[in-house]
Design a protein around this motif. Structure first.
Motif, PDB file in Angstrom:
ATOM      1  N   VAL A 251       0.881  -1.161   0.000  1.00 38.03           N
ATOM      2  CA  VAL A 251       0.000   0.000   0.000  1.00 38.03           C
ATOM      3  C   VAL A 251       0.921   1.214   0.000  1.00 38.03           C
ATOM      4  CG1 VAL A 251      -1.641   1.394   1.293  1.00 38.03           C
ATOM      5  CG2 VAL A 251      -1.944  -1.080   1.194  1.00 38.03           C
ATOM      6  N   GLY A 252       0.893   1.994  -1.058  1.00 38.25           N
ATOM      7  CA  GLY A 252       1.825   3.116  -1.162  1.00 38.25           C
ATOM      8  C   GLY A 252       3.254   2.616  -1.068  1.00 38.25           C
ATOM      9  N   GLY A 253       4.011   3.199  -0.152  1.00 43.92           N
ATOM     10  CA  GLY A 253       5.396   2.780   0.027  1.00 43.92           C
ATOM     11  C   GLY A 253       5.595   1.759   1.122  1.00 43.92           C
ATOM     12  N   ALA A 254       4.526   1.124   1.579  1.00 37.31           N
ATOM     13  CA  ALA A 254       4.616   0.112   2.632  1.00 37.31           C
ATOM     14  C   ALA A 254       4.387  -1.273   2.047  1.00 37.31           C
ATOM     15  CB  ALA A 254       3.593   0.394   3.729  1.00 37.31           C
ATOM     16  N   GLN A 255       5.058  -2.255   2.607  1.00 40.35           N
ATOM     17  CA  GLN A 255       4.974  -3.619   2.086  1.00 40.35           C
ATOM     18  C   GLN A 255       4.958  -4.640   3.222  1.00 40.35           C
ATOM     19  OE1 GLN A 255       8.556  -5.352   0.285  1.00 40.35           O
ATOM     20  NE2 GLN A 255       7.321  -6.088  -1.425  1.00 40.35           N
ATOM     21  N   VAL A 256       4.181  -5.713   3.018  1.00 44.23           N
ATOM     22  CA  VAL A 256       4.300  -6.887   3.873  1.00 44.23           C
ATOM     23  C   VAL A 256       5.587  -7.592   3.462  1.00 44.23           C
ATOM     24  CG1 VAL A 256       3.315  -9.115   4.534  1.00 44.23           C
ATOM     25  CG2 VAL A 256       1.804  -7.159   4.114  1.00 44.23           C
ATOM     26  N   SER A 257       6.486  -7.775   4.392  1.00 45.56           N
ATOM     27  CA  SER A 257       7.799  -8.321   4.050  1.00 45.56           C
ATOM     28  C   SER A 257       7.687  -9.679   3.358  1.00 45.56           C
ATOM     29  CB  SER A 257       8.646  -8.476   5.315  1.00 45.56           C
ATOM     30  OG  SER A 257       9.829  -9.185   5.039  1.00 45.56           O
ATOM     31  N   PRO A 258       8.328  -9.838   2.209  1.00 48.08           N
ATOM     32  CA  PRO A 258       8.357 -11.145   1.555  1.00 48.08           C
ATOM     33  C   PRO A 258       9.149 -12.171   2.369  1.00 48.08           C
ATOM     34  CG  PRO A 258       8.897  -9.394   0.000  1.00 48.08           C
ATOM     35  CD  PRO A 258       8.950  -8.802   1.385  1.00 48.08           C
ATOM     36  N   MET A 259      10.044 -11.685   3.246  1.00 54.78           N
ATOM     37  CA  MET A 259      10.870 -12.582   4.049  1.00 54.78           C
ATOM     38  C   MET A 259      10.102 -13.128   5.246  1.00 54.78           C
ATOM     39  SD  MET A 259      14.532 -11.829   5.940  1.00 54.78           S
ATOM     40  CE  MET A 259      15.519 -12.106   4.466  1.00 54.78           C
ATOM     41  N   HIS A 260       9.335 -12.265   5.917  1.00 53.04           N
ATOM     42  CA  HIS A 260       8.585 -12.658   7.115  1.00 53.04           C
ATOM     43  C   HIS A 260       7.287 -11.866   7.106  1.00 53.04           C
ATOM     44  CE1 HIS A 260       7.332 -13.510  11.142  1.00 53.04           C
ATOM     45  NE2 HIS A 260       8.484 -14.085  11.490  1.00 53.04           N
ATOM     46  N   THR A 261       6.162 -12.565   6.963  1.00 53.56           N
ATOM     47  CA  THR A 261       4.890 -11.893   6.705  1.00 53.56           C
ATOM     48  C   THR A 261       4.260 -11.239   7.943  1.00 53.56           C
ATOM     49  OG1 THR A 261       3.771 -14.033   6.921  1.00 53.56           O
ATOM     50  CG2 THR A 261       4.311 -13.281   4.698  1.00 53.56           C
ATOM     51  N   ASN A 262       4.897 -11.345   9.106  1.00 53.91           N
ATOM     52  CA  ASN A 262       4.388 -10.593  10.261  1.00 53.91           C
ATOM     53  C   ASN A 262       5.184  -9.306  10.464  1.00 53.91           C
ATOM     54  OD1 ASN A 262       2.519 -10.174  12.314  1.00 53.91           O
ATOM     55  ND2 ASN A 262       3.812 -11.112  13.874  1.00 53.91           N
ATOM     56  N   PHE A 263       5.915  -8.892   9.420  1.00 51.50           N
ATOM     57  CA  PHE A 263       6.654  -7.639   9.451  1.00 51.50           C
ATOM     58  C   PHE A 263       6.160  -6.739   8.327  1.00 51.50           C
ATOM     59  CE2 PHE A 263       9.255 -10.226  12.027  1.00 51.50           C
ATOM     60  CZ  PHE A 263      10.169  -9.444  12.717  1.00 51.50           C
ATOM     61  N   LEU A 264       5.874  -5.489   8.653  1.00 51.31           N
ATOM     62  CA  LEU A 264       5.585  -4.485   7.643  1.00 51.31           C
ATOM     63  C   LEU A 264       6.846  -3.648   7.450  1.00 51.31           C
ATOM     64  CD1 LEU A 264       2.017  -3.249   8.706  1.00 51.31           C
ATOM     65  CD2 LEU A 264       2.659  -5.213   7.286  1.00 51.31           C
ATOM     66  N   VAL A 265       7.101  -3.243   6.211  1.00 54.15           N
ATOM     67  CA  VAL A 265       8.344  -2.561   5.887  1.00 54.15           C
ATOM     68  C   VAL A 265       8.062  -1.252   5.166  1.00 54.15           C
ATOM     69  CG1 VAL A 265      10.481  -2.722   4.553  1.00 54.15           C
ATOM     70  CG2 VAL A 265       9.597  -4.746   5.725  1.00 54.15           C
ATOM     71  N   ASN A 266       8.786  -0.222   5.547  1.00 52.04           N
ATOM     72  CA  ASN A 266       8.775   1.037   4.813  1.00 52.04           C
ATOM     73  C   ASN A 266       9.811   0.921   3.706  1.00 52.04           C
ATOM     74  OD1 ASN A 266       9.010   3.637   3.823  1.00 52.04           O
ATOM     75  ND2 ASN A 266       9.605   4.563   5.779  1.00 52.04           N
ATOM     76  N   LEU A 267       9.376   0.886   2.458  1.00 53.78           N
ATOM     77  CA  LEU A 267      10.292   0.724   1.334  1.00 53.78           C
ATOM     78  C   LEU A 267      11.108   1.983   1.065  1.00 53.78           C
ATOM     79  CD1 LEU A 267       7.957  -1.248  -1.106  1.00 53.78           C
ATOM     80  CD2 LEU A 267       9.798  -2.164   0.315  1.00 53.78           C
ATOM     81  N   GLY A 268      10.788   3.050   1.769  1.00 50.61           N
ATOM     82  CA  GLY A 268      11.554   4.279   1.628  1.00 50.61           C
ATOM     83  C   GLY A 268      10.704   5.512   1.427  1.00 50.61           C
ATOM     84  N   THR A 269       9.486   5.311   0.931  1.00 50.39           N
ATOM     85  CA  THR A 269       8.605   6.452   0.654  1.00 50.39           C
ATOM     86  C   THR A 269       7.287   6.370   1.413  1.00 50.39           C
ATOM     87  OG1 THR A 269       7.630   5.335  -1.264  1.00 50.39           O
ATOM     88  CG2 THR A 269       9.577   6.703  -1.658  1.00 50.39           C
ATOM     89  N   ALA A 270       7.153   5.395   2.293  1.00 48.61           N
ATOM     90  CA  ALA A 270       5.877   5.178   2.985  1.00 48.61           C
ATOM     91  C   ALA A 270       5.572   6.292   3.978  1.00 48.61           C
ATOM     92  CB  ALA A 270       5.884   3.843   3.705  1.00 48.61           C
ATOM     93  N   SER A 271       4.308   6.606   4.107  1.00 52.65           N
ATOM     94  CA  SER A 271       3.815   7.440   5.202  1.00 52.65           C
ATOM     95  C   SER A 271       3.310   6.498   6.285  1.00 52.65           C
ATOM     96  CB  SER A 271       2.676   8.337   4.725  1.00 52.65           C
ATOM     97  OG  SER A 271       1.564   7.540   4.317  1.00 52.65           O
ATOM     98  N   SER A 272       3.077   7.036   7.449  1.00 53.79           N
ATOM     99  CA  SER A 272       2.474   6.214   8.499  1.00 53.79           C
ATOM    100  C   SER A 272       1.090   5.753   8.088  1.00 53.79           C
ATOM    101  CB  SER A 272       2.411   7.004   9.809  1.00 53.79           C
ATOM    102  OG  SER A 272       3.703   7.220  10.325  1.00 53.79           O
ATOM    103  N   ALA A 273       0.380   6.593   7.329  1.00 55.33           N
ATOM    104  CA  ALA A 273      -0.949   6.214   6.844  1.00 55.33           C
ATOM    105  C   ALA A 273      -0.858   4.998   5.929  1.00 55.33           C
ATOM    106  CB  ALA A 273      -1.595   7.384   6.111  1.00 55.33           C
ATOM    107  N   ASP A 274       0.176   4.940   5.085  1.00 51.73           N
ATOM    108  CA  ASP A 274       0.384   3.767   4.226  1.00 51.73           C
ATOM    109  C   ASP A 274       0.559   2.511   5.077  1.00 51.73           C
ATOM    110  OD1 ASP A 274       0.354   5.323   1.911  1.00 51.73           O
ATOM    111  OD2 ASP A 274       2.540   5.443   1.765  1.00 51.73           O
ATOM    112  N   ILE A 275       1.409   2.617   6.083  1.00 54.36           N
ATOM    113  CA  ILE A 275       1.725   1.451   6.912  1.00 54.36           C
ATOM    114  C   ILE A 275       0.497   0.968   7.676  1.00 54.36           C
ATOM    115  CG2 ILE A 275       3.113   0.651   8.851  1.00 54.36           C
ATOM    116  CD1 ILE A 275       5.242   2.742   7.933  1.00 54.36           C
TER     117      ILE A 275
END
Length: 305
Positions: A251-275
């Motif tokens: 969602v936007g600049g946020a991603q569910v980590s492909p490595m561990h799906t209980n981690f959300l990651v800021n890819l670099g451009t995410a807002s808190s709203a994205d996360i």
């Protein structure tokens, strides 16, 4: 968002305060996600006495919260109204006495685990797997790799809302899964733990295994907030998220980590709203797929932009 400056109204009522007061202080640098708006007032106390003075003088009408390392924290984009208390260097001490170790609430869990290992104290290695500070471990009964805070806990010191000192033993903490029952308006300042005699080299080897396990299975060294959701009874949150088809979801600049799906990651451009939106999307998909409602483990604070 820019908040009204609270310092002129608070400073005169707190003579002798030694800590730092910052109006509209950026919170993004204090959160591992590196997102979010400012704190209306950021207070960094020098020590326990300084914190007690501040708590006693803070008007009841002003809201407040405490942060440590910011590893399990999502600050919304509008910032945090009221006071944010940051437990920094003055709460990072670690002292050993036989098989007990006393650590300030701001001490990183990994440093406490390392100090115990070097002293040949067994039982605290699990702290190596928790990317936070002791205050958070107390508040959430932090645990990882087969151990929990309650397993080695002896006592904790804290400041009540009126500035008085409180001491809690294990029974008074009321530990349960990722919770303690101590009132939210109490600020932990230090804790004492007790381990068992152990071989230093064996303990260090155990910690190294934890380090390697984290590196191979979790998105370390990224802009993340640690475990996003609590494990529901009898289930693993990551597995529920994965089975709901959310691995790699963005969602936007946020991603569910492909490595561990209980981690959300800021890819670099995410807002808190994205996360936060990504987390809520995951919760909706898991509920639809499995009928299980995931509960946030990450603490979300502040106002929407």
């Amino acid at each position: 968002m820019t908040f009204p400056d609270l310092i002129p109204s608070l400073r005169p009522s707190m003579p002798g305060l030694r800590g730092t007061l910052e109006a509209n202080a950026p919170m993004a640098p204090l959160s591992w996600f590196r997102t979010g708006g400012p704190a209306q007032l950021l207070f960094t106390p020098v020590d326990e006495e300084d914190l007690a003075l501040f708590m006693a003088g803070l008007p009841a009408r002003i809201s407040w919260m405490v942060v440590g390392l910011g590893s399990n924290l999502l600050v919304r984009d509008g910032g945090v109204e009221g006071v944010v208390i940051r437990l920094g260097r003055g709460f990072g001490g670690i002292a050993l006495d036989g098989l007990t170790i006393t650590a300030g609430a701001g001490a990183p869990d990994v440093k406490v685990a390392r100090a115990a290992a070097e002293a040949g104290i067994r039982g605290l290695s699990f702290l190596r797997g928790i990317p936070g500070a002791i205050g958070g471990a107390l508040r959430m009964n932090g645990g990882a790799y087969g151990g929990e805070t309650k397993d080695v806990f002896v006592s904790a010191r804290a400041i009540r809302r009126d500035g008085s000192i409180a001491v809690y033993d294990a029974a008074a903490m009321g530990f349960s899964y990722r919770r303690c029952s101590v009132p939210a308006d109490v600020v932990f300042t230090q804790a004492t733990f007790r381990g068992e005699p152990g071989d230093r080299e064996a303990i260090m080897a155990e910690m190294q295994k934890i380090t390697e396990a984290r590196s191979s299975s979790q998105p370390v060294n990224t802009r993340t907030g640690g475990s996003t959701f609590k494990n529901p009874p009898g289930h693993s949150a990551w597995k529920l998220v994965d089975e709901a088809g959310c691995r790699g979801l963005t969602v936007g600049g946020a991603q569910v980590s492909p490595m561990h799906t209980n981690f959300l990651v800021n890819l670099g451009t995410a807002s808190s709203a994205d996360i936060e939106a990504l987390g809520e999307t995951v919760r909706e998909r898991v509920l639809k797929h499995s009928g299980i409602e995931l509960e946030w483990e990450i603490k979300r604070v502040g106002l929407a932009a």
